[in-house]
Design a protein around this motif. Structure first.
Motif, mmCIF file in Angstrom:
data_model
loop_
_atom_site.group_PDB
_atom_site.id
_atom_site.type_symbol
_atom_site.label_atom_id
_atom_site.label_comp_id
_atom_site.label_asym_id
_atom_site.label_seq_id
_atom_site.Cartn_x
_atom_site.Cartn_y
_atom_site.Cartn_z
ATOM 1 N N ALA A 12 -2.506 2.308 3.816
ATOM 2 C CA ALA A 12 -2.468 2.786 5.190
ATOM 3 C C ALA A 12 -1.299 2.482 5.658
ATOM 4 O O ALA A 12 -0.638 1.838 5.237
ATOM 5 C CB ALA A 12 -3.889 1.684 5.928
ATOM 6 N N ASP A 13 -1.053 2.904 7.282
ATOM 7 C CA ASP A 13 0.285 2.342 7.914
ATOM 8 C C ASP A 13 0.231 0.873 7.937
ATOM 9 O O ASP A 13 1.562 0.399 7.882
ATOM 10 C CB ASP A 13 0.308 3.065 9.383
ATOM 11 N N TYR A 14 -0.513 0.167 8.356
ATOM 12 C CA TYR A 14 -0.759 -1.227 8.382
ATOM 13 C C TYR A 14 -2.029 -1.633 7.055
ATOM 14 O O TYR A 14 -2.743 -1.181 7.215
ATOM 15 C CB TYR A 14 -1.218 -1.878 9.443
ATOM 16 N N MET A 15 -1.365 -2.572 6.432
ATOM 17 C CA MET A 15 -2.357 -3.117 5.290
ATOM 18 C C MET A 15 -2.277 -4.605 5.317
ATOM 19 O O MET A 15 -1.454 -5.357 5.342
ATOM 20 C CB MET A 15 -1.903 -2.671 3.703
ATOM 21 N N PHE A 16 -3.709 -5.220 5.179
ATOM 22 C CA PHE A 16 -4.072 -6.588 5.287
ATOM 23 C C PHE A 16 -4.690 -7.029 3.985
ATOM 24 O O PHE A 16 -5.820 -6.286 3.515
ATOM 25 C CB PHE A 16 -4.881 -6.704 6.400
ATOM 26 N N LEU A 17 -4.107 -7.850 3.360
ATOM 27 C CA LEU A 17 -4.435 -8.170 2.047
ATOM 28 C C LEU A 17 -5.040 -9.656 1.910
ATOM 29 O O LEU A 17 -4.331 -10.513 2.468
ATOM 30 C CB LEU A 17 -3.535 -7.968 0.939
ATOM 31 N N THR A 18 -6.264 -10.030 1.617
ATOM 32 C CA THR A 18 -6.615 -11.472 1.033
ATOM 33 C C THR A 18 -6.725 -11.503 -0.230
ATOM 34 O O THR A 18 -6.850 -10.387 -1.036
ATOM 35 C CB THR A 18 -8.024 -11.612 1.778
ATOM 36 N N SER A 19 -6.610 -12.713 -0.753
ATOM 37 C CA SER A 19 -6.767 -12.934 -2.079
ATOM 38 C C SER A 19 -7.780 -13.816 -2.484
ATOM 39 O O SER A 19 -7.922 -15.069 -1.870
ATOM 40 C CB SER A 19 -5.486 -13.470 -2.610
ATOM 41 N N TYR A 20 -8.718 -13.596 -3.455
ATOM 42 C CA TYR A 20 -9.733 -14.463 -3.902
ATOM 43 C C TYR A 20 -9.364 -15.188 -4.986
ATOM 44 O O TYR A 20 -9.258 -14.594 -6.056
ATOM 45 C CB TYR A 20 -11.211 -13.914 -4.001
#
Length: 315
Positions: free
Chosen positions: A241-249
């Motif tokens: 995506a143009d803006y990417m949000f990543l969380t890490s488990y």
């Protein structure tokens, strides 16, 4: 004369006592006056529950119940790590997962609400128990309505939805002119084993705040009813995506999988990376999907987008 007066006074006292005894409700009558019940239909059949439960135990519905002003006296362990509701649970008791029946019995609840039904029969012997499977409600409005029905807290539910709608409106107004109207926003999660997932609008990770409240666009490739989808690195660019949000488990906080991802040529080659529009977000903060968490996540997303926009302008 004096003796007659004393006898009359004693007679009046006895008569008054008898009248009070006749008018005083029995314990059964008092109970019926205080505890009103009603029927609530569930997948396991009709359950008779208090019209206005006062002491509720739950496993994974702490935030949902608190959003409509319920008194939660017991919840599962991870609820107390939820940054949005842990202060509201300061007087509650951790009841284990699976739910510890003995702990629940000690709390003397008048209603039990569970997502998982391992101990359903045992819990039902303690208090009326409602089983609400995961995914029963598909958005915040349905969720609040469901728990309004369970608790009878109509006024509190209406106040929360009004407050939520206002927050969402303010968030959209703040982002107007900051981001392009056709920009896309993707939510991703990396596990400690290196598995990469993309999420929709109702699987936590901030989906309801981004897509429902702020009305932002999903990546075109993921614009479907599928809530979770595992991705290989090879297909990741198709879901970018143009803006990417990543969380890490990463429960042990090792960081190995995240470092490997960041060093990947595919990750480095994403347009969002080149444009400094990738965000690495805290798992505990964005994993949550109860109404209170979603409400608070609106501002978190708005603030980070505005801050990054200002940062990029200075480069």
């Amino acid at each position: 004369m004096k003796k007659k007066l004393i006898i009359m006074m004693m007679s009046l006292f006895l008569l008054a006592s008898m009248l009070m005894a006749c008018n005083k409700p029995s314990s059964t009558e008092k109970e019926s006056q205080i505890i009103e019940t009603r029927e609530f239909e569930t997948g396991k059949g009709v359950v008779e529950i208090p019209a206005k439960p006062l002491r509720i135990v739950t496993d994974f519905y702490g935030g949902e119940l608190l959003s409509v002003g319920a008194n939660v006296i017991g919840a599962e362990p991870t609820a107390f790590d939820n940054p949005f509701i842990k202060d509201l649970l300061k007087d509650a008791v951790e009841i284990g997962q699976p739910v510890n029946v003995e702990k629940v019995l000690e709390l003397e609840p008048d209603l039990i609400v569970v997502m998982y039904d391992e101990n359903y029969e045992q819990l039902s012997e303690i208090a009326p128990t409602i089983h609400i499977p995961y995914g029963t409600a598909t958005n915040i409005q349905e969720t609040v309505k469901l728990f309004e029905d369970i608790t009878g807290n109509h006024e509190e539910a209406a106040k929360f939805i009004s407050k939520f709608d206002q927050k969402a409106k303010e968030g959209r107004e703040k982002l107007a002119g900051v981001i392009a109207a056709d920009a896309t926003f993707g939510i991703y999660e990396l596990t400690d084993k290196g598995d990469l997932w993309i999420f929709g609008d109702n699987a936590g990770r901030g989906g309801q705040a981004l897509y429902n409240a702020l009305e932002l666009n999903m990546p075109h490739k993921n614009n479907s009813a599928e809530q979770t989808l595992q991705l290989s690195m090879e297909v990741l660019p198709e879901y970018a995506a143009d803006y990417m949000f990543l969380t890490s488990y990463d429960p042990e906080k090792r960081g190995e999988a995240l470092n490997t991802l960041k060093e990947s040529p595919i990750w480095q080659g994403l347009e969002a990376m080149k444009n400094n529009q990738v965000f690495y977000n805290d798992f505990d903060t964005y994993y949550r999907y109860d109404p209170i968490a979603i409400y608070e996540q609106i501002d978190l997303f708005v603030d980070m987008l505005i801050e990054r926009s200002n940062e990029n302008k200075t480069k």
